[in-house]
Scaffold this motif. Structure first.
Motif, short mmCIF file in Angstrom:
data_model
loop_
_atom_site.label_atom_id
_atom_site.label_comp_id
_atom_site.label_asym_id
_atom_site.label_seq_id
_atom_site.Cartn_x
_atom_site.Cartn_y
_atom_site.Cartn_z
N LEU A 1 -81.71 -8.51 34.44
CA LEU A 1 -80.93 -9.57 35.08
C LEU A 1 -81.38 -9.79 36.52
CD1 LEU A 1 -77.41 -8.60 33.70
CD2 LEU A 1 -78.64 -10.72 33.21
N LEU A 2 -81.72 -8.72 37.21
CA LEU A 2 -82.20 -8.85 38.59
C LEU A 2 -83.56 -9.55 38.62
CD1 LEU A 2 -81.22 -5.30 39.91
CD2 LEU A 2 -80.14 -7.48 40.55
N LEU A 3 -84.42 -9.22 37.67
CA LEU A 3 -85.73 -9.88 37.59
C LEU A 3 -85.60 -11.36 37.24
CD1 LEU A 3 -87.86 -7.14 35.75
CD2 LEU A 3 -88.09 -7.90 38.13
N ALA A 4 -84.49 -11.72 36.59
CA ALA A 4 -84.24 -13.13 36.26
C ALA A 4 -83.80 -13.93 37.49
CB ALA A 4 -83.19 -13.24 35.17
N GLY A 5 -83.64 -13.23 38.62
CA GLY A 5 -83.28 -13.91 39.86
C GLY A 5 -81.79 -13.99 40.13
N ILE A 6 -80.99 -13.23 39.38
CA ILE A 6 -79.54 -13.25 39.60
C ILE A 6 -79.21 -12.29 40.74
CG2 ILE A 6 -77.29 -12.79 38.53
CD1 ILE A 6 -78.56 -13.39 35.83
N PRO A 7 -78.42 -12.72 41.73
CA PRO A 7 -78.05 -11.86 42.85
C PRO A 7 -77.37 -10.58 42.37
CG PRO A 7 -77.47 -14.12 43.31
CD PRO A 7 -77.89 -14.08 41.88
N PRO A 8 -77.52 -9.45 43.11
CA PRO A 8 -77.05 -8.14 42.65
C PRO A 8 -75.59 -8.09 42.17
CG PRO A 8 -78.42 -7.88 44.58
CD PRO A 8 -78.27 -9.35 44.37
N GLN A 9 -74.65 -8.62 42.96
CA GLN A 9 -73.25 -8.55 42.55
C GLN A 9 -73.00 -9.33 41.26
OE1 GLN A 9 -70.57 -9.62 45.71
NE2 GLN A 9 -70.57 -7.54 46.54
N LEU A 10 -73.62 -10.50 41.15
CA LEU A 10 -73.47 -11.29 39.93
C LEU A 10 -74.17 -10.62 38.75
CD1 LEU A 10 -74.02 -14.91 41.33
CD2 LEU A 10 -71.88 -13.92 40.52
N ALA A 11 -75.29 -9.95 39.02
CA ALA A 11 -76.00 -9.22 37.97
C ALA A 11 -75.15 -8.07 37.46
CB ALA A 11 -77.34 -8.71 38.49
N LEU A 12 -74.48 -7.36 38.36
CA LEU A 12 -73.60 -6.26 37.97
C LEU A 12 -72.46 -6.76 37.09
CD1 LEU A 12 -73.43 -4.26 41.32
CD2 LEU A 12 -74.36 -3.41 39.17
#
Length: 251
Positions: free
Chosen positions: A33-44
């Protein structure tokens, strides 16, 4: 966009398959999810949404197979949920950096002990539940629920190890009981992420479907293949969690 979504779903499928067997799936799904460009909090939050649905499916499948010992687990779920809620609340006020080194050594010790004790978890030696065992189960359910809400890495490994070391379950039964408690702590965290609007449903919904499919496969493999599959996967994921924590400290 479609390629990115497909990659995230594939990572979710693999993560859920591994996680259903021995935990540690977040090492695969969250980086995707992080590699997809989603910011950390939203990825969590997105990862928590998808992984919670998968852990529910694994818990349900393990329960239907008869591997979950409900006389104990039914007393633990409330305390796991309360512990996770307190952990999530605490992490908003306290930094988690200091836990990295402690958890690394704990995970490492669990892994070494499991390797040295070659018979550990290979057979089911559970002989029934005593009052002291119930009380101890409630304590570690609350503590690990708090830990999962506060920090998280290695929760599945700690839960599986606790069920084996304290009650004599084999790896498959320990994984089944651990998955129910892990689902409970995941649910507590998910509710907070949803309330804060930290979930990207465009990714969360298809990823959840992929992870449900993966969790079904992983659970069936765990039940069908037994300890011969679960123990090596458990050791591998414990090692990867330790490596991840070391990398975080060095970085």
């Amino acid at each position: 966009m479609i390629l990115t979504l497909a990659t995230v779903c594939l990572a979710g499928f693999l993560a859920a398959t591994v996680d259903a067997i021995a935990g540690g799936g977040g090492l695969i799904s969250l980086p995707a999810l992080l590699l997809a460009g989603i910011p950390p909090q939203l990825a969590l939050g997105t990862n928590k949404f998808a992984s919670t649905t998968a852990s529910f499916n694994s818990s349900f499948t393990f329960a239907r197979s008869g591997k979950v010992y409900f006389p104990l687990v039914k007393r633990q779920v409330l305390f796991t949920f309360l512990g996770a809620c307190l952990g999530v609340w605490s992490v908003l006020h306290i930094g988690t950096d200091f836990l990295n080194k402690i958890v690394f050594f704990l995970i490492l010790l669990v892994g070494i002990y499991t390797v040295v004790r070659k018979d550990l978890g290979m057979e089911d030696h559970f002989q029934g539940l005593k009052p002291s065992g119930t009380a101890l189960g409630i304590v570690f359910a609350f503590v690990l629920g708090f830990y999962d809400g506060f920090f998280g890495p290695g929760t599945g490994s700690f839960l599986i190890f606790a069920f084996i070391a304290l009650y004599g379950f084999d790896f498959v039964s320990a994984s089944a009981n651990a998955k129910v408690l892990n689902f409970t702590s995941n649910l507590a965290s998910l509710l907070l992420f949803a309330w804060m609007g930290k979930i990207v449903y465009l990714y969360a919904l298809p990823m959840a479907l992929a992870m449900i499919t993966g969790s079904r496969l992983g659970t069936r493999l765990a039940v069908g293949r037994g300890v011969s599959l679960v123990k090596p996967v458990f050791l591998t994921m414990s090692l990867l969690v330790a490596v991840k924590l070391v990398w975080q400290v060095l970085r």
